[in-house]
Design an enzyme around this catalytic site. Structure first.
Site, PDB file in Angstrom:
ATOM      1  N   CYS A   1     -29.815 -78.134  27.356  1.00 56.82           N
ATOM      2  CA  CYS A   1     -28.897 -79.216  26.511  1.00 56.82           C
ATOM      3  C   CYS A   1     -28.568 -78.817  24.940  1.00 56.82           C
ATOM      4  CB  CYS A   1     -29.118 -80.716  26.565  1.00 56.82           C
ATOM      5  SG  CYS A   1     -28.949 -81.269  28.277  1.00 56.82           S
TER       6      CYS A   1
ATOM      7  N   GLU B   1     -29.324 -80.862  22.240  1.00 56.31           N
ATOM      8  CA  GLU B   1     -30.271 -81.638  21.633  1.00 56.31           C
ATOM      9  C   GLU B   1     -31.677 -80.796  21.784  1.00 56.31           C
ATOM     10  OE1 GLU B   1     -28.317 -82.526  24.039  1.00 56.31           O
ATOM     11  OE2 GLU B   1     -28.228 -85.028  24.023  1.00 56.31           O
TER      12      GLU B   1
ATOM     13  N   CYS C   1     -33.656 -84.730  27.365  1.00 57.49           N
ATOM     14  CA  CYS C   1     -33.677 -84.443  25.999  1.00 57.49           C
ATOM     15  C   CYS C   1     -34.408 -85.779  25.499  1.00 57.49           C
ATOM     16  CB  CYS C   1     -32.287 -84.318  25.479  1.00 57.49           C
ATOM     17  SG  CYS C   1     -31.408 -82.868  25.918  1.00 57.49           S
TER      18      CYS C   1
ATOM     19  N   ASN D   1     -24.995 -76.684  23.854  1.00 59.54           N
ATOM     20  CA  ASN D   1     -25.579 -76.595  25.377  1.00 59.54           C
ATOM     21  C   ASN D   1     -25.089 -75.135  25.997  1.00 59.54           C
ATOM     22  OD1 ASN D   1     -22.616 -77.297  25.427  1.00 59.54           O
ATOM     23  ND2 ASN D   1     -22.775 -78.110  27.448  1.00 59.54           N
ATOM     24  N   ILE D   2     -26.188 -74.579  26.809  1.00 63.42           N
ATOM     25  CA  ILE D   2     -25.890 -73.286  27.284  1.00 63.42           C
ATOM     26  C   ILE D   2     -26.233 -73.195  28.786  1.00 63.42           C
ATOM     27  CG2 ILE D   2     -26.833 -70.789  26.917  1.00 63.42           C
ATOM     28  CD1 ILE D   2     -28.035 -71.601  24.227  1.00 63.42           C
ATOM     29  N   GLU D   3     -24.887 -73.029  29.499  1.00 62.68           N
ATOM     30  CA  GLU D   3     -25.238 -73.329  30.653  1.00 62.68           C
ATOM     31  C   GLU D   3     -25.385 -71.676  31.627  1.00 62.68           C
ATOM     32  OE1 GLU D   3     -21.369 -75.122  31.948  1.00 62.68           O
ATOM     33  OE2 GLU D   3     -22.318 -77.055  31.037  1.00 62.68           O
TER      34      GLU D   3
HETATM   35  N1  THU Z   1     -25.276 -81.930  28.019  1.00 57.54           N
HETATM   36  C1  THU Z   1     -26.013 -81.645  26.716  1.00 57.54           C
HETATM   37  O1  THU Z   1     -26.004 -80.732  26.211  1.00 57.54           O
HETATM   38  N2  THU Z   1     -26.732 -82.866  26.092  1.00 57.54           N
HETATM   39  C2  THU Z   1     -26.707 -83.957  26.927  1.00 57.54           C
HETATM   40  O2  THU Z   1     -27.530 -84.808  26.453  1.00 57.54           O
HETATM   41  C3  THU Z   1     -26.093 -84.306  28.364  1.00 57.54           C
HETATM   42  C4  THU Z   1     -25.490 -83.132  28.808  1.00 57.54           C
HETATM   43  C5  THU Z   1     -24.779 -80.787  28.532  1.00 57.54           C
HETATM   44  C6  THU Z   1     -25.716 -80.380  29.872  1.00 57.54           C
HETATM   45  C7  THU Z   1     -24.494 -79.440  30.501  1.00 57.54           C
HETATM   46  O3  THU Z   1     -24.065 -78.161  29.870  1.00 57.54           O
HETATM   47  C8  THU Z   1     -23.053 -80.310  30.324  1.00 57.54           C
HETATM   48  O4  THU Z   1     -23.588 -81.119  29.127  1.00 57.54           O
HETATM   49  C9  THU Z   1     -22.679 -81.217  31.361  1.00 57.54           C
HETATM   50  O5  THU Z   1     -23.832 -82.002  31.963  1.00 57.54           O
END
Ligand code: THU
Length: 137
Positions: A53, A55, A94, A42-44
């Site tokens: 996310c 995935e 996703c 995940n990259i915020e």
């Molecule tokens: N996140 C994912 O990377 N995959 C998911 O299917 C659930 C959520 C990440 C998004 C965000 O950066 C963090 O988890 C909290 O929601």
């Protein structure tokens, strides 16, 4: 490639997570039908909605490379800076991206990072989903 080998690659991918806002680190490892692996994290973003996310990072890397046939994905997630200790299910967005590129029997492996894993197929995770079939009527 065994499910646990794929889970281990997702655990490794999780190390790359950029999650300064949620402090929730997620990793994914996507296996193509041809045996290639694409890892994602995940990259915020401070503006929140641009966040991607793990995935989808993995899927979009693979699709950019021309891959269109997928076998399985492993996903792990949990509080950053700690080992994974609980299952992390793919979010709805996703699952919809998986629907775009994968068949009903695409496998999704979730793990608590303890050497065990849970297996589900895409049709289990996204029953009655919207697909290309619906557009065609
Ligand atoms: N996140 C994912 O990377 N995959 C998911 O299917 C659930 C959520 C990440 C998004 C965000 O950066 C963090 O988890 C909290 O929601």
């Amino acid at each position: 490639m065994t499910p646990i080998e794929l889970v281990d690659l997702a655990i490794e991918a999780r190390e790359h997570s950029y999650c300064p806002y949620s402090h929730f680190a997620v990793g994914a490892a996507l296996l193509t039908k041809s045996g290639k692996i694409y890892q994602g994290c995940n990259i915020e973003n401070v503006s929140f909605t641009p966040t991607i996310c793990a995935e989808r990072t993995a899927f979009f890397k693979a699709v950019f490379d021309g891959e269109r046939e997928f076998e399985a994905i492993a996903v792990v997630g949990g509080p950053a800076g700690k080992p994974v200790s609980d299952l992390c299910a793919p979010c709805g967005v996703c699952r919809q991206v998986m629907r775009e590129f994968c068949r009903d029997d695409f496998k999704i492996y979730l793990s608590k990072g303890d050497g065990s894993y849970m297996e589900a197929s895409l049709i289990d995770m996204l029953p009655f989903g919207f697909s290309e079939r619906d557009l065609k009527g």
